[in-house]
Write a protein that holds these residues in place. Structure first.
Motif, PDB file in Angstrom:
ATOM      1  N   PRO A  10       0.798  -1.224   0.000  1.00 51.12           N
ATOM      2  CA  PRO A  10       0.000   0.000   0.000  1.00 51.12           C
ATOM      3  C   PRO A  10       0.831   1.274   0.000  1.00 51.12           C
ATOM      4  O   PRO A  10       1.871   1.361   0.636  1.00 51.12           O
ATOM      5  CB  PRO A  10      -0.839  -0.113   1.278  1.00 51.12           C
ATOM      6  N   ASN A  11       0.326   2.223  -0.758  1.00 50.27           N
ATOM      7  CA  ASN A  11       0.843   3.589  -0.856  1.00 50.27           C
ATOM      8  C   ASN A  11       2.143   3.716  -1.644  1.00 50.27           C
ATOM      9  O   ASN A  11       2.595   4.826  -1.895  1.00 50.27           O
ATOM     10  CB  ASN A  11       0.991   4.240   0.527  1.00 50.27           C
ATOM     11  N   LEU A  12       2.725   2.604  -2.052  1.00 47.91           N
ATOM     12  CA  LEU A  12       3.964   2.712  -2.814  1.00 47.91           C
ATOM     13  C   LEU A  12       3.721   3.248  -4.220  1.00 47.91           C
ATOM     14  O   LEU A  12       4.649   3.748  -4.859  1.00 47.91           O
ATOM     15  CB  LEU A  12       4.706   1.374  -2.824  1.00 47.91           C
ATOM     16  N   ASN A  13       2.495   3.199  -4.679  1.00 45.59           N
ATOM     17  CA  ASN A  13       2.140   3.817  -5.954  1.00 45.59           C
ATOM     18  C   ASN A  13       2.247   5.341  -5.900  1.00 45.59           C
ATOM     19  O   ASN A  13       2.258   5.991  -6.938  1.00 45.59           O
ATOM     20  CB  ASN A  13       0.729   3.399  -6.391  1.00 45.59           C
ATOM     21  N   THR A  14       2.368   5.910  -4.711  1.00 51.39           N
ATOM     22  CA  THR A  14       2.467   7.373  -4.571  1.00 51.39           C
ATOM     23  C   THR A  14       3.913   7.845  -4.392  1.00 51.39           C
ATOM     24  O   THR A  14       4.140   9.023  -4.094  1.00 51.39           O
ATOM     25  CB  THR A  14       1.605   7.871  -3.390  1.00 51.39           C
ATOM     26  N   LEU A  15       4.875   6.937  -4.566  1.00 50.92           N
ATOM     27  CA  LEU A  15       6.273   7.356  -4.436  1.00 50.92           C
ATOM     28  C   LEU A  15       6.577   8.487  -5.409  1.00 50.92           C
ATOM     29  O   LEU A  15       6.068   8.529  -6.516  1.00 50.92           O
ATOM     30  CB  LEU A  15       7.218   6.182  -4.700  1.00 50.92           C
ATOM     31  N   GLY A  16       7.436   9.377  -4.966  1.00 53.56           N
ATOM     32  CA  GLY A  16       7.762  10.564  -5.744  1.00 53.56           C
ATOM     33  C   GLY A  16       6.960  11.768  -5.306  1.00 53.56           C
ATOM     34  O   GLY A  16       7.379  12.903  -5.486  1.00 53.56           O
ATOM     35  N   LYS A  17       5.782  11.500  -4.722  1.00 54.72           N
ATOM     36  CA  LYS A  17       4.922  12.567  -4.200  1.00 54.72           C
ATOM     37  C   LYS A  17       4.807  12.465  -2.681  1.00 54.72           C
ATOM     38  O   LYS A  17       4.710  13.474  -2.009  1.00 54.72           O
ATOM     39  CB  LYS A  17       3.513  12.468  -4.801  1.00 54.72           C
ATOM     40  N   ARG A  18       4.790  11.259  -2.178  1.00 56.39           N
ATOM     41  CA  ARG A  18       4.531  11.009  -0.759  1.00 56.39           C
ATOM     42  C   ARG A  18       5.803  11.163   0.070  1.00 56.39           C
ATOM     43  O   ARG A  18       6.774  10.435  -0.135  1.00 56.39           O
ATOM     44  CB  ARG A  18       3.998   9.578  -0.602  1.00 56.39           C
ATOM     45  N   GLU A  19       5.792  12.082   0.997  1.00 57.23           N
ATOM     46  CA  GLU A  19       6.872  12.268   1.962  1.00 57.23           C
ATOM     47  C   GLU A  19       8.267  12.020   1.369  1.00 57.23           C
ATOM     48  O   GLU A  19       8.980  11.121   1.792  1.00 57.23           O
ATOM     49  CB  GLU A  19       6.651  11.355   3.168  1.00 57.23           C
ATOM     50  N   PRO A  20       8.674  12.832   0.409  1.00 59.14           N
ATOM     51  CA  PRO A  20       9.968  12.604  -0.226  1.00 59.14           C
ATOM     52  C   PRO A  20      11.150  12.699   0.738  1.00 59.14           C
ATOM     53  O   PRO A  20      12.205  12.113   0.475  1.00 59.14           O
ATOM     54  CB  PRO A  20      10.045  13.678  -1.317  1.00 59.14           C
ATOM     55  N   ASP A  21      10.970  13.386   1.868  1.00 58.13           N
ATOM     56  CA  ASP A  21      12.048  13.450   2.860  1.00 58.13           C
ATOM     57  C   ASP A  21      12.291  12.083   3.501  1.00 58.13           C
ATOM     58  O   ASP A  21      13.386  11.812   3.993  1.00 58.13           O
ATOM     59  CB  ASP A  21      11.736  14.500   3.933  1.00 58.13           C
ATOM     60  N   ILE A  22      11.293  11.210   3.473  1.00 55.02           N
ATOM     61  CA  ILE A  22      11.441   9.857   4.021  1.00 55.02           C
ATOM     62  C   ILE A  22      11.686   8.844   2.910  1.00 55.02           C
ATOM     63  O   ILE A  22      12.578   7.996   3.004  1.00 55.02           O
ATOM     64  CB  ILE A  22      10.184   9.441   4.823  1.00 55.02           C
ATOM     65  N   TYR A  23      10.898   8.922   1.835  1.00 54.17           N
ATOM     66  CA  TYR A  23      10.900   7.883   0.801  1.00 54.17           C
ATOM     67  C   TYR A  23      11.657   8.261  -0.462  1.00 54.17           C
ATOM     68  O   TYR A  23      11.797   7.449  -1.372  1.00 54.17           O
ATOM     69  CB  TYR A  23       9.455   7.501   0.446  1.00 54.17           C
ATOM     70  N   GLY A  24      12.146   9.486  -0.546  1.00 55.76           N
ATOM     71  CA  GLY A  24      12.887   9.917  -1.717  1.00 55.76           C
ATOM     72  C   GLY A  24      11.971  10.418  -2.816  1.00 55.76           C
ATOM     73  O   GLY A  24      10.747  10.418  -2.684  1.00 55.76           O
ATOM     74  N   GLY A  25      12.569  10.816  -3.910  1.00 60.35           N
ATOM     75  CA  GLY A  25      11.829  11.425  -4.999  1.00 60.35           C
ATOM     76  C   GLY A  25      11.557  10.515  -6.180  1.00 60.35           C
ATOM     77  O   GLY A  25      10.878  10.918  -7.125  1.00 60.35           O
ATOM     78  N   MET A  26      12.075   9.290  -6.160  1.00 59.59           N
ATOM     79  CA  MET A  26      11.851   8.372  -7.287  1.00 59.59           C
ATOM     80  C   MET A  26      10.431   7.843  -7.285  1.00 59.59           C
ATOM     81  O   MET A  26       9.869   7.568  -6.231  1.00 59.59           O
ATOM     82  CB  MET A  26      12.813   7.180  -7.221  1.00 59.59           C
ATOM     83  N   THR A  27       9.900   7.655  -8.457  1.00 55.95           N
ATOM     84  CA  THR A  27       8.592   7.024  -8.594  1.00 55.95           C
ATOM     85  C   THR A  27       8.753   5.506  -8.601  1.00 55.95           C
ATOM     86  O   THR A  27       9.857   4.982  -8.840  1.00 55.95           O
ATOM     87  CB  THR A  27       7.911   7.449  -9.903  1.00 55.95           C
ATOM     88  N   LEU A  28       7.657   4.816  -8.374  1.00 52.69           N
ATOM     89  CA  LEU A  28       7.686   3.358  -8.428  1.00 52.69           C
ATOM     90  C   LEU A  28       8.019   2.887  -9.843  1.00 52.69           C
ATOM     91  O   LEU A  28       8.725   1.886 -10.009  1.00 52.69           O
ATOM     92  CB  LEU A  28       6.358   2.776  -7.942  1.00 52.69           C
ATOM     93  N   ALA A  29       7.570   3.613 -10.855  1.00 51.21           N
ATOM     94  CA  ALA A  29       7.888   3.262 -12.245  1.00 51.21           C
ATOM     95  C   ALA A  29       9.400   3.330 -12.488  1.00 51.21           C
ATOM     96  O   ALA A  29       9.964   2.468 -13.177  1.00 51.21           O
ATOM     97  CB  ALA A  29       7.142   4.173 -13.210  1.00 51.21           C
ATOM     98  N   SER A  30      10.076   4.318 -11.899  1.00 50.13           N
ATOM     99  CA  SER A  30      11.538   4.420 -12.032  1.00 50.13           C
ATOM    100  C   SER A  30      12.238   3.271 -11.312  1.00 50.13           C
ATOM    101  O   SER A  30      13.234   2.731 -11.811  1.00 50.13           O
ATOM    102  CB  SER A  30      12.039   5.750 -11.490  1.00 50.13           C
ATOM    103  N   ILE A  31      11.726   2.907 -10.155  1.00 48.67           N
ATOM    104  CA  ILE A  31      12.298   1.768  -9.423  1.00 48.67           C
ATOM    105  C   ILE A  31      12.117   0.493 -10.241  1.00 48.67           C
ATOM    106  O   ILE A  31      13.035  -0.337 -10.334  1.00 48.67           O
ATOM    107  CB  ILE A  31      11.673   1.652  -8.026  1.00 48.67           C
ATOM    108  N   GLU A  32      10.951   0.355 -10.868  1.00 45.66           N
ATOM    109  CA  GLU A  32      10.714  -0.814 -11.727  1.00 45.66           C
ATOM    110  C   GLU A  32      11.738  -0.870 -12.863  1.00 45.66           C
ATOM    111  O   GLU A  32      12.290  -1.942 -13.165  1.00 45.66           O
ATOM    112  CB  GLU A  32       9.300  -0.778 -12.288  1.00 45.66           C
ATOM    113  N   GLU A  33      12.016   0.254 -13.496  1.00 46.94           N
ATOM    114  CA  GLU A  33      13.016   0.301 -14.573  1.00 46.94           C
ATOM    115  C   GLU A  33      14.384  -0.146 -14.062  1.00 46.94           C
ATOM    116  O   GLU A  33      15.072  -0.922 -14.728  1.00 46.94           O
ATOM    117  CB  GLU A  33      13.115   1.715 -15.145  1.00 46.94           C
TER     118      GLU A  33
END
Length: 144
Positions: A10-33
Motif C-alpha cells: 500500500p501507498n507505494l504507488n504514490t512514491l515521488g509525491k509522498r513524503e519525499p524526505d522519508i521515501y525519496g523522490g523516485m517514482t515506483l515506475a523508475s524503481i521498476e526500470e
C-alpha cells in the motif's frame, strides 16, 4: 531464466509525491526500470507489481510459489500488521523472500520496528532507498 516477483504494498504507488524526505523522490515506475535493468544483468526475469490490497498481495505470493524462483517484497504498512502475508510467505517456502524497505524502519516510529515478514524471510534490506530493491535482487541471484 529464473523469474523474481517484486511485490509492492500500500501507498507505494504514490512514491515521488509522498513524503519525499522519508521515501525519496523516485517514482515506483523508475524503481521498476532499475529492477528490470538489474534483472537483465543478473539473468533474471522481473515480474513487478503493486497493490494497496492485502488479499491481492497474498494471491501474488501464492502465485509466486508456483511460478517464481524468489520474491522481493516491500509490503509497506502490512509489514507490521499482516499475519496473512506472513502465512502466505511461510506456505511457499523454500522459495526465498527478501524483505525490502526504502527507509530504515528501525530508526522510525516504534510501531514500525516489528516486522511480521522478517521471521519467514531470508533477509531484510532497509534504509538504502531504491537501491534496496537492486540489492535484494543481487541477494536472491546469489542464492540460485
Amino acid at each position: 531464466m529464473k523469474t523474481v516477483f517484486i511485490l509492492n504494498g500500500p501507498n507505494l504507488n504514490t512514491l515521488g509525491k509522498r513524503e519525499p524526505d522519508i521515501y525519496g523522490g523516485m517514482t515506483l515506475a523508475s524503481i521498476e526500470e532499475d529492477c528490470k535493468a538489474a534483472g537483465a544483468e543478473l539473468g533474471l526475469a522481473i515480474d513487478f507489481r503493486q497493490s494497496n490490497h492485502e488479499g491481492v498481495l497474498v494471491d501474488w505470493i501464492q502465485e509466486a510459489g508456483d511460478k517464481a524462483a524468489g520474491i522481493a517484497i516491500n509490503a509497506g504498512a502490512y509489514t507490521h500488521t499482516s499475519i496473512a502475508i506472513h502465512d502466505a510467505i511461510r506456505s511457499i517456502q523454500p522459495v526465498p523472500v527478501v524483505e525490502v524497505h526504502l527507509s530504515n524502519i528501525h530508526a522510525r516510529e516504534t510501531f514500525r520496528h516489528l516486522s511480521r515478514i522478517a521471521p519467514v524471510s531470508v533477509g531484510m534490506i532497509c534504509g538504502f532507498g531504491p537501491l534496496g530493491y537492486v540489492l535484494a535482487l543481487r541477494a536472491l541471484a546469489a542464492r540460485f
